[in-house]
Scaffold this motif. Sequence first.
Motif, mmCIF file in Angstrom:
data_model
loop_
_atom_site.group_PDB
_atom_site.id
_atom_site.type_symbol
_atom_site.label_atom_id
_atom_site.label_comp_id
_atom_site.label_asym_id
_atom_site.label_seq_id
_atom_site.Cartn_x
_atom_site.Cartn_y
_atom_site.Cartn_z
ATOM 1 N N HIS A 129 0.855 -1.199 0.000
ATOM 2 C CA HIS A 129 0.000 0.000 0.000
ATOM 3 C C HIS A 129 0.883 1.239 0.000
ATOM 4 N N GLU A 130 0.844 1.980 -1.095
ATOM 5 C CA GLU A 130 1.610 3.232 -1.215
ATOM 6 C C GLU A 130 3.091 3.004 -0.900
ATOM 7 N N GLU A 131 3.720 2.148 -1.686
ATOM 8 C CA GLU A 131 5.166 1.888 -1.683
ATOM 9 C C GLU A 131 5.645 1.148 -0.434
ATOM 10 N N ARG A 132 5.679 1.779 0.743
ATOM 11 C CA ARG A 132 6.318 1.172 1.905
ATOM 12 C C ARG A 132 5.344 0.537 2.878
ATOM 13 N N ALA A 133 4.078 0.889 2.820
ATOM 14 C CA ALA A 133 3.110 0.345 3.763
ATOM 15 C C ALA A 133 2.616 -1.033 3.292
ATOM 16 N N VAL A 134 2.095 -1.794 4.271
ATOM 17 C CA VAL A 134 1.550 -3.126 3.990
ATOM 18 C C VAL A 134 0.084 -3.140 4.404
ATOM 19 N N LYS A 135 -0.731 -3.737 3.544
ATOM 20 C CA LYS A 135 -2.173 -3.787 3.791
ATOM 21 C C LYS A 135 -2.591 -5.240 4.009
ATOM 22 N N PHE A 136 -3.213 -5.509 5.159
ATOM 23 C CA PHE A 136 -3.760 -6.823 5.490
ATOM 24 C C PHE A 136 -5.278 -6.743 5.382
ATOM 25 N N GLU A 137 -5.871 -7.589 4.551
ATOM 26 C CA GLU A 137 -7.325 -7.613 4.410
ATOM 27 C C GLU A 137 -7.833 -8.972 4.876
ATOM 28 N N ILE A 138 -8.730 -8.997 5.867
ATOM 29 C CA ILE A 138 -9.297 -10.231 6.422
ATOM 30 C C ILE A 138 -10.761 -10.272 6.013
ATOM 31 N N LEU A 139 -11.133 -11.276 5.194
ATOM 32 C CA LEU A 139 -12.480 -11.374 4.657
ATOM 33 C C LEU A 139 -13.150 -12.632 5.178
ATOM 34 N N ASN A 140 -14.418 -12.492 5.581
ATOM 35 C CA ASN A 140 -15.206 -13.665 5.959
ATOM 36 C C ASN A 140 -16.559 -13.588 5.271
ATOM 37 N N SER A 141 -17.292 -14.673 5.339
ATOM 38 C CA SER A 141 -18.608 -14.747 4.683
ATOM 39 C C SER A 141 -19.725 -14.781 5.715
ATOM 40 N N GLY A 142 -19.501 -14.152 6.853
ATOM 41 C CA GLY A 142 -20.510 -14.134 7.902
ATOM 42 C C GLY A 142 -21.636 -13.154 7.622
ATOM 43 N N GLN A 143 -22.476 -12.942 8.629
ATOM 44 C CA GLN A 143 -23.605 -12.038 8.484
ATOM 45 C C GLN A 143 -23.130 -10.582 8.390
ATOM 46 N N GLU A 144 -23.943 -9.761 7.751
ATOM 47 C CA GLU A 144 -23.627 -8.338 7.603
ATOM 48 C C GLU A 144 -23.661 -7.649 8.975
ATOM 49 N N ILE A 145 -22.694 -6.802 9.216
ATOM 50 C CA ILE A 145 -22.655 -6.032 10.458
ATOM 51 C C ILE A 145 -23.685 -4.915 10.362
ATOM 52 N N PRO A 146 -24.543 -4.757 11.347
ATOM 53 C CA PRO A 146 -25.535 -3.667 11.291
ATOM 54 C C PRO A 146 -24.854 -2.310 11.096
ATOM 55 N N ALA A 147 -25.486 -1.464 10.289
ATOM 56 C CA ALA A 147 -24.884 -0.158 9.966
ATOM 57 C C ALA A 147 -24.688 0.702 11.202
ATOM 58 N N ASP A 148 -25.594 0.621 12.187
ATOM 59 C CA ASP A 148 -25.471 1.469 13.370
ATOM 60 C C ASP A 148 -24.342 1.017 14.293
ATOM 61 N N GLU A 149 -23.814 -0.237 14.107
ATOM 62 C CA GLU A 149 -22.745 -0.740 14.960
ATOM 63 C C GLU A 149 -21.355 -0.459 14.397
ATOM 64 N N ILE A 150 -21.249 -0.216 13.078
ATOM 65 C CA ILE A 150 -19.932 -0.044 12.454
ATOM 66 C C ILE A 150 -19.144 1.097 13.078
ATOM 67 N N PRO A 151 -19.737 2.293 13.336
ATOM 68 C CA PRO A 151 -18.935 3.363 13.958
ATOM 69 C C PRO A 151 -18.455 3.036 15.372
ATOM 70 N N LYS A 152 -19.075 2.039 16.031
ATOM 71 C CA LYS A 152 -18.730 1.729 17.417
ATOM 72 C C LYS A 152 -17.810 0.520 17.549
#
Length: 661
Positions: A585-608
């Motif tokens: 990610h942008e030359e020197r940074a490293v990006k880790f992406e963790i993906l699962n197939s679980g249930q959708e996180i409620p929109a009101d919980e994401i900011p918390k």
Amino acid sequence: MAIRLLSFLLCFLCSLPACSQLPLVLDSGMQHVELSPYASLLRDASGTMTIDDVVAARAEVPLQKTFNAGFTKDALWVRIEITGNEGHPHDWILEVNNAVMDDVRLYGKNKAEGWKEWVSGEDIPRSRWPVQYRNPAFRINLKEPGPHTFWLRIASRNSISAQLSLWAPDVFSNRARDEYLAYGLLFGTYAMIIVFYLFFWISTGEIVSGWYTIYVANSLFQMLISFGFLQEHTGLPGRITDHVLAFLICSSIWIGARLSAGVLELPRVMPRLNRYLVGAATAGFFVTISLVAVKGYAAGVGLAQIIAATEVLFIIGISTYLWYRGHRPAGLYLLAFGLFCAGILVRVMRNFTLLPPNFATDNGFQIGAVLHMLVMSMVIMDRYNAMKAAAGRAQAEALRVKAEREAYLNVEIKKRTASLTQEITRRESMEIELRQSLDVEKQARQEQLDFVAMVSHEFRTPLAIIDTCAQRILGTVPSAITQERCSHIREASYRMTRLMDEFLSLDRINGDLRAFSPREEEIEAIVQKAVSEWHPGSIEVTYVERPQSVLCDTALLHVALRNLLANAIRHSPQDSSVHLRISVHEERAVKFEILNSGQEIPADEIPKLFQKYFRGRGAQGSPGSGLGLYLVERVAKLHNGSVSVLSSQEGSCFSLIIGEA
């Protein structure tokens, strides 16, 4: 405003009915004749009649003493018949004494050539005027014997009101010379007042002198246009000067109200009335100038004159009331306008032959205007001197109060200084006590942290033994019940180890145990260590772009990855795998992406999600402390990175970026 109003009054008084038309008979002693009593009027509503049509109509009526038709769209034909006795002068000048007439045409009949036309007026170029003068004027010759009939056609957008005069050329020249002298003195006085009060306004900031400067400048330009001097010397066409004059007349409503309110000190003595007066004058200005733009000159200026007349009467009434109550500025204000009205009255009486024509009566208006301006200047200066005296008294009072205040403050300062000295001494002793208490608290805290670190280290050894024994029992192929119990033992041991890591990592991140210590680490080693804690196949690793190393604190990054992977596995369906994707990610940074197939996180919980101790609705009933994702965010920030989440019906993706620039 006052100039336009009183000029309008002058024309009105001069338009009162007079006797019937009389023939004009010239003799050798005549040098100046007012023609209105000897003229008759015919109105052409269509404006298309020719001289032949007018002569054939013979429908004119006797004219009044002063030619005054007001605002009209009609073309007006004035018939003048002149008969000369033996020995009378042959050459004459016929003057229409109104500089803002748009189209003025004179028709005279010659036995050899028939009707001859001379043209003048604001819509006619000055080069075509038969006499170069500020007002329309025509040279006529009465050499031929017998009566001479002249027709004067006048059409204008302005109010049609004028004196029609017949002059002997030398008398006309002398009168013009005297007139220019009088107007020169008048305009010079105006210019002197404008310059003086402009500098006075700039230097003192006295607002009334500013409004007076604007008022005098407005009046000066109204006279320059109304009396034809500006057009005579610039050649500006009537279409332009009409709009300029309309703006000046309409704006004088507002300017006059603001000046009068300031001179009478209405904001102080009658604040509510002052607001109403200025508000009404402002509205009157915008209404009339809008009418000029939409309906034409006559509609806006006619209404402006009515509003101005009402405003002047209203202000004179207020001034009279205030003067009766002993308000000095009101008396001076009434004196200034009284002198102006006196000048107008002298001019009216001269026009009605009640006073003999001479320099004073011919220029009564100009003399009254000059006296008006001089008295108004005295009013402004008197007001300024009063304000200056009041300011001096206020300053002296302020100095006295300041001296008393300083004396009082000196006493209070001494008292407060002694009190503050005592307070500073007391607080210094308190600070010493607090520092001692803080040192004791830091020592106790450090001992507590050392104890926690020692206990956690001591707990790891028995937990490792328990986990190893459970693995060995599972390696002997025990019964199903034993296998289930061994699995429970290992899960409990793992959960205990993870909780200790989270709490110890939290203390470390907060700086309680030791400083953050990043160094270059191999990416593959970090990923393998993180994945090795789960069963083979439960985590799929993909390198989109394989980075070699990353600058990080290995222990903290391991905690962050383990929490993200554990969270993804916990919320994934059984027999499904979690995807770990690594990229640059942008030359020197490293990006880790963790993906699962679980249930959708409620929109009101994401900011918390990354708040401390927060657990969503989907995590209720399952073990956990609510510190996992909070630790991930703190680890990301320590590494100058970030963590974010995207969730949909297909699953969720947590992105951890380490080492951003």
